[in-house]
Every structure is written in C-alpha cells, then in structure tokens.
Write a protein that holds these residues in place. Structure first.
Motif, PDB file in Angstrom:
ATOM      1  N   THR A   7       0.870  -1.190   0.000  1.00 52.92           N
ATOM      2  CA  THR A   7       0.000   0.000   0.000  1.00 52.92           C
ATOM      3  C   THR A   7       0.895   1.224   0.000  1.00 52.92           C
ATOM      4  OG1 THR A   7      -0.118  -0.106   2.384  1.00 52.92           O
ATOM      5  CG2 THR A   7      -1.965  -1.057   1.222  1.00 52.92           C
ATOM      6  N   GLY A   8       1.006   1.818  -1.165  1.00 49.48           N
ATOM      7  CA  GLY A   8       1.924   2.951  -1.314  1.00 49.48           C
ATOM      8  C   GLY A   8       3.341   2.468  -1.117  1.00 49.48           C
ATOM      9  N   ASN A   9       4.035   3.084  -0.161  1.00 46.59           N
ATOM     10  CA  ASN A   9       5.411   2.665   0.100  1.00 46.59           C
ATOM     11  C   ASN A   9       5.484   1.590   1.189  1.00 46.59           C
ATOM     12  OD1 ASN A   9       6.472   4.462  -1.783  1.00 46.59           O
ATOM     13  ND2 ASN A   9       6.435   6.152  -0.297  1.00 46.59           N
ATOM     14  N   ASP A  10       4.313   1.323   1.795  1.00 44.13           N
ATOM     15  CA  ASP A  10       4.322   0.357   2.907  1.00 44.13           C
ATOM     16  C   ASP A  10       4.012  -1.050   2.424  1.00 44.13           C
ATOM     17  OD1 ASP A  10       4.770   2.503   4.586  1.00 44.13           O
ATOM     18  OD2 ASP A  10       2.595   2.861   4.830  1.00 44.13           O
ATOM     19  N   THR A  11       4.657  -2.010   3.036  1.00 40.94           N
ATOM     20  CA  THR A  11       4.368  -3.415   2.762  1.00 40.94           C
ATOM     21  C   THR A  11       3.745  -4.023   4.010  1.00 40.94           C
ATOM     22  OG1 THR A  11       6.283  -3.484   1.316  1.00 40.94           O
ATOM     23  CG2 THR A  11       5.363  -5.605   1.993  1.00 40.94           C
ATOM     24  N   ILE A  12       2.563  -4.598   3.828  1.00 41.72           N
ATOM     25  CA  ILE A  12       1.912  -5.239   4.973  1.00 41.72           C
ATOM     26  C   ILE A  12       2.065  -6.748   4.829  1.00 41.72           C
ATOM     27  CG2 ILE A  12      -0.288  -5.556   6.194  1.00 41.72           C
ATOM     28  CD1 ILE A  12      -1.091  -2.808   4.886  1.00 41.72           C
ATOM     29  N   LYS A  13       2.667  -7.367   5.838  1.00 42.19           N
ATOM     30  CA  LYS A  13       2.824  -8.826   5.807  1.00 42.19           C
ATOM     31  C   LYS A  13       1.586  -9.433   6.430  1.00 42.19           C
ATOM     32  CE  LYS A  13       7.826  -8.875   5.875  1.00 42.19           C
ATOM     33  NZ  LYS A  13       9.044  -9.084   6.661  1.00 42.19           N
ATOM     34  N   VAL A  14       0.719 -10.002   5.594  1.00 39.87           N
ATOM     35  CA  VAL A  14      -0.563 -10.527   6.081  1.00 39.87           C
ATOM     36  C   VAL A  14      -0.404 -11.941   6.627  1.00 39.87           C
ATOM     37  CG1 VAL A  14      -2.965 -10.985   5.448  1.00 39.87           C
ATOM     38  CG2 VAL A  14      -1.745  -9.117   4.354  1.00 39.87           C
ATOM     39  N   LEU A  15       0.275 -12.795   5.866  1.00 37.72           N
ATOM     40  CA  LEU A  15       0.519 -14.165   6.334  1.00 37.72           C
ATOM     41  C   LEU A  15       2.017 -14.449   6.293  1.00 37.72           C
ATOM     42  CD1 LEU A  15      -2.370 -16.057   4.479  1.00 37.72           C
ATOM     43  CD2 LEU A  15      -2.265 -15.559   6.913  1.00 37.72           C
ATOM     44  N   LYS A  16       2.480 -15.103   7.382  1.00 41.83           N
ATOM     45  CA  LYS A  16       3.933 -15.309   7.463  1.00 41.83           C
ATOM     46  C   LYS A  16       4.239 -16.792   7.608  1.00 41.83           C
ATOM     47  CE  LYS A  16       4.064 -10.954   9.943  1.00 41.83           C
ATOM     48  NZ  LYS A  16       3.943 -10.426  11.293  1.00 41.83           N
ATOM     49  N   ASN A  17       4.889 -17.315   6.591  1.00 37.81           N
ATOM     50  CA  ASN A  17       5.398 -18.682   6.640  1.00 37.81           C
ATOM     51  C   ASN A  17       4.355 -19.702   7.129  1.00 37.81           C
ATOM     52  OD1 ASN A  17       7.666 -20.014   5.855  1.00 37.81           O
ATOM     53  ND2 ASN A  17       8.395 -20.296   7.959  1.00 37.81           N
ATOM     54  N   ILE A  18       3.267 -19.767   6.483  1.00 42.84           N
ATOM     55  CA  ILE A  18       2.169 -20.668   6.891  1.00 42.84           C
ATOM     56  C   ILE A  18       2.399 -22.070   6.332  1.00 42.84           C
ATOM     57  CG2 ILE A  18      -0.318 -21.131   6.662  1.00 42.84           C
ATOM     58  CD1 ILE A  18       0.067 -18.766   8.431  1.00 42.84           C
ATOM     59  N   ASN A  19       2.278 -23.042   7.190  1.00 42.95           N
ATOM     60  CA  ASN A  19       2.320 -24.454   6.777  1.00 42.95           C
ATOM     61  C   ASN A  19       1.073 -25.111   7.330  1.00 42.95           C
ATOM     62  OD1 ASN A  19       4.963 -25.057   5.387  1.00 42.95           O
ATOM     63  ND2 ASN A  19       5.656 -23.920   7.201  1.00 42.95           N
ATOM     64  N   LEU A  20       0.281 -25.650   6.418  1.00 39.80           N
ATOM     65  CA  LEU A  20      -0.978 -26.264   6.869  1.00 39.80           C
ATOM     66  C   LEU A  20      -1.350 -27.385   5.910  1.00 39.80           C
ATOM     67  CD1 LEU A  20      -3.641 -26.052   8.664  1.00 39.80           C
ATOM     68  CD2 LEU A  20      -4.510 -24.553   6.876  1.00 39.80           C
ATOM     69  N   GLU A  21      -1.768 -28.521   6.498  1.00 42.02           N
ATOM     70  CA  GLU A  21      -2.198 -29.619   5.639  1.00 42.02           C
ATOM     71  C   GLU A  21      -3.587 -30.069   6.067  1.00 42.02           C
ATOM     72  OE1 GLU A  21       0.601 -32.781   5.324  1.00 42.02           O
ATOM     73  OE2 GLU A  21      -0.577 -33.825   3.798  1.00 42.02           O
ATOM     74  N   THR A  22      -4.454 -30.227   5.093  1.00 40.23           N
ATOM     75  CA  THR A  22      -5.812 -30.692   5.388  1.00 40.23           C
ATOM     76  C   THR A  22      -5.984 -32.080   4.818  1.00 40.23           C
ATOM     77  OG1 THR A  22      -6.467 -28.418   4.966  1.00 40.23           O
ATOM     78  CG2 THR A  22      -8.236 -30.004   5.230  1.00 40.23           C
ATOM     79  N   LYS A  23      -6.427 -32.967   5.672  1.00 44.38           N
ATOM     80  CA  LYS A  23      -6.667 -34.333   5.193  1.00 44.38           C
ATOM     81  C   LYS A  23      -8.094 -34.433   4.685  1.00 44.38           C
ATOM     82  CE  LYS A  23      -2.962 -36.494   7.342  1.00 44.38           C
ATOM     83  NZ  LYS A  23      -1.958 -35.567   6.823  1.00 44.38           N
ATOM     84  N   LYS A  24      -8.352 -35.507   3.955  1.00 43.13           N
ATOM     85  CA  LYS A  24      -9.725 -35.720   3.494  1.00 43.13           C
ATOM     86  C   LYS A  24     -10.609 -36.037   4.682  1.00 43.13           C
ATOM     87  CE  LYS A  24      -8.715 -37.047  -1.186  1.00 43.13           C
ATOM     88  NZ  LYS A  24      -8.545 -38.120  -2.145  1.00 43.13           N
ATOM     89  N   ASN A  25     -11.863 -35.598   4.590  1.00 45.08           N
ATOM     90  CA  ASN A  25     -12.846 -35.828   5.640  1.00 45.08           C
ATOM     91  C   ASN A  25     -12.412 -35.212   6.975  1.00 45.08           C
ATOM     92  OD1 ASN A  25     -15.218 -36.734   6.684  1.00 45.08           O
ATOM     93  ND2 ASN A  25     -14.539 -38.849   7.026  1.00 45.08           N
ATOM     94  N   GLU A  26     -11.798 -34.049   6.885  1.00 47.45           N
ATOM     95  CA  GLU A  26     -11.350 -33.371   8.107  1.00 47.45           C
ATOM     96  C   GLU A  26     -12.021 -32.004   8.189  1.00 47.45           C
ATOM     97  OE1 GLU A  26      -7.111 -32.314  10.315  1.00 47.45           O
ATOM     98  OE2 GLU A  26      -7.248 -32.209   8.143  1.00 47.45           O
ATOM     99  N   SER A  27     -12.358 -31.604   9.386  1.00 49.57           N
ATOM    100  CA  SER A  27     -12.917 -30.253   9.533  1.00 49.57           C
ATOM    101  C   SER A  27     -11.964 -29.420  10.391  1.00 49.57           C
ATOM    102  CB  SER A  27     -14.309 -30.310  10.162  1.00 49.57           C
ATOM    103  OG  SER A  27     -14.260 -30.975  11.393  1.00 49.57           O
ATOM    104  N   ILE A  28     -11.704 -28.223   9.926  1.00 51.23           N
ATOM    105  CA  ILE A  28     -10.781 -27.327  10.619  1.00 51.23           C
ATOM    106  C   ILE A  28     -11.469 -25.998  10.859  1.00 51.23           C
ATOM    107  CG2 ILE A  28      -8.570 -26.085  10.451  1.00 51.23           C
ATOM    108  CD1 ILE A  28      -7.616 -28.302   8.554  1.00 51.23           C
ATOM    109  N   SER A  29     -11.343 -25.501  12.037  1.00 53.09           N
ATOM    110  CA  SER A  29     -11.849 -24.142  12.263  1.00 53.09           C
ATOM    111  C   SER A  29     -10.643 -23.220  12.474  1.00 53.09           C
ATOM    112  CB  SER A  29     -12.791 -24.100  13.463  1.00 53.09           C
ATOM    113  OG  SER A  29     -12.112 -24.491  14.624  1.00 53.09           O
ATOM    114  N   ILE A  30     -10.762 -22.023  11.920  1.00 54.11           N
ATOM    115  CA  ILE A  30      -9.689 -21.040  12.069  1.00 54.11           C
ATOM    116  C   ILE A  30     -10.224 -19.892  12.909  1.00 54.11           C
ATOM    117  CG2 ILE A  30      -8.098 -19.512  10.862  1.00 54.11           C
ATOM    118  CD1 ILE A  30      -8.386 -21.347   8.417  1.00 54.11           C
ATOM    119  N   VAL A  31      -9.551 -19.632  13.970  1.00 52.65           N
ATOM    120  CA  VAL A  31      -9.985 -18.530  14.843  1.00 52.65           C
ATOM    121  C   VAL A  31      -8.847 -17.521  14.989  1.00 52.65           C
ATOM    122  CG1 VAL A  31     -11.697 -19.889  16.135  1.00 52.65           C
ATOM    123  CG2 VAL A  31      -9.323 -19.817  16.928  1.00 52.65           C
TER     124      VAL A  31
END
Lengths: 845, 221
Positions: free
Chosen positions: B16-40
């Motif tokens: 944004t202009g001259n600023d850089t916003i780091k929204v997500l940092k080094n995310i590692n996530l694996e979802t298996k089949k038939n799995e439910s995940i909630s993100i809070v």
C-alpha cells in the motif's frame, strides 16, 4: 453425473444471455434508446439514399433524356455531325432559353421570368411528360403558337386553358399545364418553366445573346444495337468538337446526383458522429451496469466461471440487443420514405419508394456492431478487474475502463474498418477522412484537457468551503470519472455547437433580406441600339430610379496558359464553372466600389491594343491563376490572347452587377455587344414591366425578390433536415451526459451516505455537484467553440458553399441551453442518490 | 493419498503505497480428506486471507499451495477456476447470492457451469432438503438471512465438492439460524466425506471442528 453436449453448452450460454437481458433491460434502457436513435438516423439515411439512387439508376436514361446527350451549350451547332448521328439513332433536339412570359389582359397584366424548353416530336426519348388536359402535349407539336406552362406560372399569372400569353412579341395559346418532365438529371434547374414546340424558335427568331440559347441533342439507340459501340462511334464523330460535352446515362454525375451525394455525405458524417457519441454513452452505461453486477460477477468467478465466459455472456447480450434494435431501426426508417417523397416530388419531381435491401441492413448492423464492440471492449474487459476475493472483504472497487495492448490493437483495427466503411465510396473521401481525423483529434484534446484540469486542481491549496473541497476532491480523486465526463460532454457540446452554427448560417441565408444596395430588377438582353430607349422608358416611369447599365459580351475560355480548360482542373473544383462554358464578361474604366482590387494593378492604359483581364480573386485562387497568366478567349469566333493583370474581390450575393472577368474598355469597346442593367426604383409602384416588354419584347426581367423566394424555398428544406438531425443529436448528447453521471451513481450513493452519517446538509451536497459541473463545463466551452467554429465553417463553405459567419447569439443560446439542460439532468440524476437508504447499504444489499 | 490441501511456507504481502503489509507469514498447513478445521483469531490476523489463498482466489507472495498434489499456486486464474468449480465450495458471511436470480437459478448456476444435465431439478432437490421447497422461485431479496445462507450452502455443495471453505458462515445470523446452518454444513461433510475449513469467531461453532487453528499476526500459533 451426466454431462451436457457442446451444443447444449452453447444453448446454455444463450439462455444466460437471454435471461440476463430480460431481467436487466430496464437498467440498460439508455443503451437501447441511444442505440435505437443513432441506428435509426443511419438506417434512414441509407434507406433514403438507396431509394434515391435506385430512382436515379432506374431512370438514368429518362433523367438524362437519352442514352447519350450531346450538349452544345451556347455554341454553334454542327448540324452535319448531328445528321450523321441520326443515321444510326433517334435524335431529339432541345433548345432552352430564358425569357419573359406575360399576360395580355390589360387589366391584370403580369409577367414572369421563365425557362422555355422547345422540344421536337421525338421528345421525350425516355420517360413521360406529366401534363393536363389530355392531348395537350401532342397538340404542342401540331399547332403553332401553343405552349404548356408549369403550375406555378399558371397560378401566378391567373391563367385559364386557351388564354393567350406573350412570349417576347409573339402571342401563344396556353393549351395546358406541364406537371413534370423526365429529363431533370442533366441540367437541373429550379424555377418556372414552359414547354413549346420546335417551331417556336423560328417564330421568335431568337438569336440574340440575352436569350441564352442552350442547344442539347438527346440520342436514343435502336433496340438490338450495341450501345458501347455506338457510344464510341459518337465519341469519334465529336472528337474534334471542343465545345461539345457528351454525357452518358450510366455515368450520372449531373448536378442532381452531386447535390444528393453531397447532402448524403453530410448527413452520413453527422449520423456517424451521433453513433460515435452514442458509443461513448453506451460504454458509460455498460460500465455502470457492470459495476452494478460487480458482486454477481465476483460470485460467478468464485464458483469457477472463467472471465472469458462471463464476458461472452455480456457480448452475447449486446449482440442480441443489436440484432433486435437494428432490425427495428431499419424497419422504422421506411416510415420516413413517404415523408421525404412528398418533399422530393414537389421539389425535384423525383418519386422514391423504400425497398428492402439486405446489403443496407447488413451495413446498419455492421456499423452498429463495430461501434458497439469498439466501445464495449474497454468496458467488458473491466470484468477482468473483478476479483472473487472481494466477496470476503465486502469491498467492491468501482470498475474502470480497462485497456490491454491486445484490446487497444483490436479497437484501432475495428475503428479503421469503421472509418473505411464511411470513407471509401463516399462522394468526397478526403472530406470524410478529414472529418474523422478532426473527430479523434477533438477527443484527444478533451482527454488531455481532463488530465490538465486534474493536475491543476491537485496543485491548488485546499479551500475552507466544504462544498468546494468536496467538488475538487471529486474531480481529482484516483479513478475519477472527470476524463469520461469531459470527453462525453466536450464532444456532445462540440457537435451541438457545430450543428447550431451550420443551422444558424442557413437561417441567416434564408432570412437575409435583400442587401440595401441591391437593385429591385435585373434586365437582360438590351441590344446596343435599344440602350437609349431602355433608359428613357425607365426614367419615364421613375425619374429618381437608380439605373446601372453595363456592356456585356460572350467570352469562352479556349486556353489557360496554352492548356485546354477541360483538362486544366478537375470538374469538382469549386471554380470550374468559370472556365467550363462561355460566360458573359463586361468592361469598365473605373474600379467598382463593391469589387475592390486585392492583387495587381488596374488597366495599363499604355497598352490599349492588348487585351487585359481582371479576374475574380476566388476563381484565381481555386484555379491557381497568377498575375501575368494568359487566357485565350473566344470572342465571336476570334481567338484573342489576354493577360491577367489584377484580381478583384467579388461578392455575388450583393445582387449588384458582378462578373468573373472584366476586360479593359480600351480594347473591348469595339467588340459588338449588348447591355445588362439593374434598376432600383424610388417607388416600385412606378415600374410597369408590361409597358417595358411592349416596347422591348426580347428583354428579360428578373425580380430579385422572386429569385430569393426560390432560393429560400430550397434552403428551407435543407434547413429542416439540418434542424431535425441537430435535435436528434441533442437528445443523444444529453443521454450520453446522463450516462456519464450514472457511471458515478454507486460511488455517489456511498459517498452521500457517508456525508449523511457525518452530518452534511443536502444543500452542501447539491452545491458541491453544481461547483463540480461548473468547473468541468466552463473548461470545455472554449475548446468546443474552437472546434465548432472550424467544423461549421468547413461544412458551410465547402459542402454547402454559402458564406459562413460567427453568430454570438446562437453560441450563447446553445451554450446556456446545453449548460442548463445538463445541470438539470445532473440534478435529477443525483437526486435519487441524495437521500440514500442507510439500511440496505449497510447490509450490503 | 490422504492429503487434500497443503500450504507450504506460504507468505502473503500487500503493498500500500510505500508500505508493505505482511498478512501471512510462513504458513504451513495440511488438510486431510474428511477433516474439519476451524480457524480462529482476532480481526486482521489473516484468517480470511488464509482461506482466500486456499480457494485459489488470491496469489501467494511466496510459498506453495497444493490441492490433491496439484500445485495451484503456480496455475493461471482459469486453471484454478477449473479445479475450484468441481472441487471447492465457498460459503460467505454475506451470502452473496446473485440478486436477480431466483433461489433455484442461484443453485443451478454451479451445475450448469459444470455442464450437468437437469440442473434445475437437482437444485430443487437440494433446496427441498434444506427446507426451502416454497422458496424455489423467490429472489434473494425475498428471503430471510437464514434462508439466503441455506441457498448459498446449497449452491456451494451442489457439485459435492471435496472441500468447503466457509468464511464466518453464521456471522450474520441469529443463534437459531446459526445452529441450523452449522448442522447442515457438518452433516454434509460427514455424509459426503468432504473437508471443511471454516473461519469463525463463534467458539461454539469452532469447537465442532475436529481441528482448531489459531492465527495471530499472520502466523499459526
């Protein structure tokens, strides 16, 4: 799960397009309206032009009067050659001349200046003469001293069938009324005319200059003969006859065709401008429509739709819309044909019938398609900017026109196709091309102006007044619609001003009263021995009459600097008339007050035995004649070389005596000549033309007011067409302006909501809109005026060939009118955004 | 092969202009089949950005995303669309039904997009299952919030996707409707053996998922 076939996929796309269209047509009503109006104008022009051309082509022989016309104009006819033609074809002789026709009833004496066509028994070779009562036309050839007059002469002279009228000093019996003649294509004249038998010429013993005898021979080939071979044979026969002009029916380049072509070209260019302006409106409305569907597009993308598929559905909707609208517009254009037919049959004696042409429909559809695609490319491409991820953020950026390199190339390509369509095949391709050039330069200038305004206002210090602050912010904000508004409004105002100036110049030409200096009458055909009689008669009637008498001689230009005038310049040259045929020239020893010298010197008295020529400066400019150039003139069969020694400014519209060429009196006074005179009477009641005609039967009298009435009548018809086109363009222009405002609609609504929450008063919001409009409108006016002045001057002087004058009143009226209309429109459009409902906006509905 | 979705060293930055916003940092996530995940997580922590990336709706700044071993992070927009239209259903907090389409047409749209036969009949079956039999031909503006969300879920699951992404699916609903929507979602993933990644602020709803992930300042904690 079972899958659909490819065909079913296409069907589904079509169903989407139809469904969206059926539910959204109200939102795109301005697209429908502008597209319909502009395509209707275009269709009408194509349909009427096509009907006229069909009429001209189908009746080309009748309009010319034969397969070939041998026009001797006012030159001596070589009867040997004509007789040779008669050996293999039918020939009809027609001699035309202008003279006075007057009544013989002493109590209600009246006269009228008319064109008389003397025709032989072969006339007409093609087509029919419309007349009444039956048998009258046949009687013309069998009974001497009979005449058929047109309806206007019949009415104005209060004639009855079998009444006697006087032509020069001979009595003729009016045996009927001639309603129409077929051969109007070659030598179209407006005005009164009469038909008489061939023997009339011998009866009247016409041979004087003032009678302007014009000899034409119409030729009809026998059935079964090879027309091409016979045409060649005639060309061979007349190859040494320099004064003969051969006209062919298939090359209909006569005055009538030229008038139609020029007017069609003007209307076509105005209609394509209306279409291009409508295109801007369509682009704006479509952008607003896509903005309204921003969320739906994002949802479709989130479901896995390709951008391309969504765009196809939009293009398909436009295509369906175009098909329906162009069909309707083309069909409706046929309703105009009977209206135009009434004008044409009354004015030109042409009868047109609308006939369906698949080519014309295709042209209308293609032009519509090209305009629609050119203007919808950057709009529909804006769909690429819609992101499905916006759905998570609840933010929908207002979309902007989107140009990729590919789309710019495609737009330019399609634009050149559109320009080519209108340029190639038009009467004057260079004019068309120049017009398009001017149109796009205009567009570019307005775009640059918008950028300049944004830059200027960005640099301004903030104003404490909140309304001014908001309006300046609106103009300068990122992705502001100022460029669209300035371009739409600028082009609209430019076109409206241009048409208004064209219209006002016409109106002035129509309303122009006879100049104060102008005489009341012109007198043609005063023989040298009649001059004194004429002067005495005039002064007997009115002692205070202002009489001007000048000598007149027939001069034909044989060579210009040794070159044949036929090949010296193109026939389309504006001043070709001056060298084409024999013209009357005069002489005077003093510089005329209303003919000032603009270059060169007055007569060189040291060379009285040398012919010196003074030329109209416009003719000289058009024909690239320089001082010192040599004209070889044919005067009474003698070829004499004369030097051009000066140029004069001649205004033929002042109705005084004006000649393209003046000769030095020292040389010319010895040439046998007749006189031309003008008279302005102290009181018109003193003048009695019948007394004059009794004493001088070969005299022709032209009343200036009669002449003006005829010109006015013709110009009025042209003015009506220009006014109608202007009115339609005004409507399109206003729709475009309204569409530019609608583009802002959603932003305005949100903005006003925020203002409402912050506590803005409605007055402040309205005021900011007015200030914003005022800044934009005043900035475009001067540029629009500049382009309108250049454009209208070009049209008036080059296409209609009348004098252009700037009209301040019309400029102010149109500017204030458009300004107020636009402001009202802005207020109305903004009104619905003025009190936004908070709940649906907050709930994202 | 159990892995359905895999995020490997994913970073997301906005300029944004001259600023850089780091929204997500080094995310590692694996979802298996038939799995439910909630993100809070707190507002602005990067939850929604995470599921936007998971759905291929946003491009990563760096890192890789795989859907069933296909790297979607290097695919073009159209290629990702092809995968999404068959395999991923998305449910939004604000429903986002197409306003001038009826309930049936909104649901049928997904089926039509995948060239399936009889899309309207199938859409009606689904809506009927969700208790919307009398709302087939209603426009979204004629439906309540709960009804709109049920139509949106019907649209999301019409193609029986392998993965459902839900962004605050009950955020705009009252408790009764929230319960109903949650039941529908969890019933679906159980029956169809699908996976669910759901962003929510509702602890009760978050606890119904098999796995709960917390995001803070763009990092999984």
């Amino acid at each position: 799960m079972e899958k659909l076939s490819k065909l079913s996929e296409y069907k589904l796309t079509l169903i989407y397009a139809l469904r969206d269209l059926s539910r959204n047509y109200k939102k795109i009503s301005s697209i429908i309206l502008t597209l319909f109006i502009s395509l209707f104008i275009l269709s009408s022009i194509f349909t009427i032009e096509d009907s006229l051309n069909k009429e001209l082509n189908n009746n080309s022989r009748a309009l010319l009067g034969g397969d070939i016309e041998i026009d001797y104009n006012r030159n001596i006819v070589n009867l040997d050659l004509i007789n040779q033609v008669k050996e293999f074809a039918t020939v009809s002789q027609m001699v035309e001349f202008s003279t006075m026709i007057s009544t013989t009833d002493k109590t209600k004496n009246k006269s009228i200046f008319s064109r008389i066509k003397t025709v032989d028994k072969n006339y007409p070779l093609f087509g029919k003469v419309g007349y009444e009562p039956s048998g009258a036309f046949e009687k013309l050839q069998t009974t001497e001293n009979t005449i058929l007059v047109n309806e206007n002469i019949f009415k104005n002279l209060n004639l009855k069938i079998n009444d006697k009228i006087k032509v020069q000093d001979k009595l003729f019996t009016v045996i009927g009324i001639v309603k129409s003649v077929p051969d109007i294509g070659g030598a179209f004249v407006f005005g009164d005319f009469a038909l008489a038998g061939k023997q009339t010429l011998e009866l009247l013993k016409l041979n004087n200059l003032g009678s302007f005898l014009n000899y034409e021979y119409k030729v009809r080939f026998n059935e079964g003969d090879n027309p091409k071979a016979l045409s060649k044979k005639i060309e061979q026969l007349f190859k040494d006859e320099k004064k003969v002009r051969l006209r062919y029916h298939e090359k209909s380049d006569g005055p009538l065709k030229r008038i139609i072509d020029n007017f069609s070209q003007f209307l076509s260019l105005v209609s394509i401008s209306a279409m291009l302006i409508a295109g801007i409106g369509i682009a704006n409305t479509l952008l607003s429509f896509i903005n309204q569907n921003n969320m739906s597009i994002a949802v479709k993308k989130s479901l896995g739709f390709f951008s391309k598929d969504i765009k196809i559905v939009y293009y398909l909707q436009l295509l369906i819309l175009l098909f329906v609208i162009s069909t309707a517009a083309y069909s409706f254009s046929f309703f105009l044909v009977p209206i135009v037919d009434v004008y044409l049959s009354a004015g030109l004696g042409l009868n047109i019938e609308g006939s369906f042409s698949i080519l014309n429909y295709f042209k209308v559809f293609s032009v519509g398609l090209l305009v629609l695609i050119i203007f919808s490319i950057p709009t529909i491409n804006a769909i690429d900017q819609v992101k499905a991820s916006n759905l998570f953020r609840n933010v929908f950026q207002n979309l902007q026109f989107y140009y990729s390199k590919k789309s710019i190339f495609l737009s330019l390509f399609l634009l050149s196709v559109l320009i080519s369509l209108f340029t190639i095949g038009s009467a004057r391709p260079i004019y068309s091309l120049g017009y398009f050039g001017a149109f796009f330069i205009c567009l570019l200038v307005f775009y640059l102006l918008s950028n300049l305004i944004i830059k200027l206002f960005k640099g301004l210090k903030e104003h404490p007044n909140i309304s001014i602050k908001v309006s300046v912010k609106n103009i300068t904000q990122t992705k502001s619609i100022t460029p669209i508004t300035i371009m739409s409004l600028g082009l609209g105002v430019t076109l409206l001003l241009t048409l208004a100036f064209v219209g006002s110049n016409f109106k002035r030409e129509i309303a122009k009263s006879i100049p104060e200096l102008a005489p009341d009458y012109f007198f043609i055909g005063i023989q040298s021995d009649e001059r004194q009689i004429f002067e005495d008669l005039i002064f007997d009637m009115d002692k205070e009459a202002n009489l001007e008498i000048v000598p007149m001689v027939s001069t034909g230009i044989v060579k210009i600097n040794g070159i044949d005038p036929k090949t010296y310049t193109a026939s389309s040259n504006d001043s070709n008339w001056a060298i084409r045929n024999d013209r009357r020239s005069s002489w005077t020893d003093k510089v005329l007050k209303d003919n000032p010298i603009v270059e060169g010197k007055w007569w060189d008295l040291s060379r009285p035995d040398k012919l010196q020529i003074s030329l109209d400066s416009k003719v000289a400019k058009d024909l690239n004649i320089k001082i010192g150039d040599i004209f070889t003139l044919n005067i009474y069969g003698r070829e004499i070389e004369g030097e051009i020694i000066n140029f004069r400014l001649v205004d033929y519209r002042d109705f005084t005596i004006n000649f393209a060429m003046l000769l030095n009196p020292q040389f010319a006074k010895n040439i046998p000549h007749e006189y031309l005179a003008t008279a302005k009477f102290k009181s018109l009641e003193n003048f009695n033309e019948i007394t004059l005609l009794d004493k001088m039967p070969s005299l022709s009298i032209i009343k200036i007011t009669d002449y003006l009435e005829k010109v006015t009548d013709l110009l009025n018809k042209v003015f009506i067409a220009v006014t109608v086109i202007s009115a339609i363009t005004i409507v399109i222009g206003l729709i475009v302006i309204s569409s530019a405002i609608i583009v802002q609609g959603k932003i305005k609504e949100f903005q006003n909501l925020i203002f409402k929450i912050l506590g803005f008063s409605k007055v402040e919001v309205v005021l900011s809109s007015i200030i914003e409009f005022f800044i934009i409108f005043t900035s475009i006016i001067l540029i629009a005026l500049f382009f309108a002045v250049i454009g209208s001057q070009f049209i008036i002087e080059n296409i209609f060939q009348i004098t252009w004058m700037f009209d301040l009143a019309i400029f102010l009226k149109v500017t204030i009118g458009i300004g107020l209309a636009t402001l009202v429109l802005i207020m109305i459009t903004n009104f619905k955004y003025l009190s936004p409902k908070v709940y649906p906006l907050i709930r994202n509905q | 092969m159990d892995s359905l979705l895999k995020l490997k060293n994913v970073n997301l930055k906005y300029q944004t202009g001259n600023d850089t916003i780091k929204v997500l940092k080094n995310i590692n996530l694996e979802t298996k089949k038939n799995e439910s995940i909630s993100i809070v997580g707190e507002s602005g922590s990067g939850k929604t950005s995470l599921i936007m990336l998971a759905g291929g709706l946003e491009k990563v700044t760096s890192g890789k995303i795989f859907f069933e071993d296909q790297e979607i992070s290097k695919m073009s927009e159209d290629e990702v669309s092809k995968i999404r239209r068959k395999n991923i259903g998305i449910v939004f907090q604000s429903f986002y039904l197409i306003p001038n389409y009826t309930a049936v047409e909104n649901v049928a749209l997904t089926l039509e997009l995948n060239n399936l036969k009889n899309p309207n009949e199938r859409a009606k079956e689904l809506l009927d299952r969700f208790g919307l039999k009398n709302r087939f031909n209603n426009l979204p503006s004629q439906l309540s919030g709960g009804e709109q969300q049920r139509v949106a879920i019907a649209r999301a699951i019409a193609m029986k996707p392998k993965l459902i992404l839900a962004d605050e699916p009950t955020g705009n609903l009252d408790s009764e409707n929230s319960q109903m929507i949650a039941d529908i979602l969890f019933k679906y993933i159980k029956e169809e053996k699908s996976s669910l990644i759901m962003v929510t602020h509702d602890p009760k709803l978050a606890n119904r998922a098999k796995r709960k992930i917390k995001i803070k300042d763009g990092k999984i904690v």
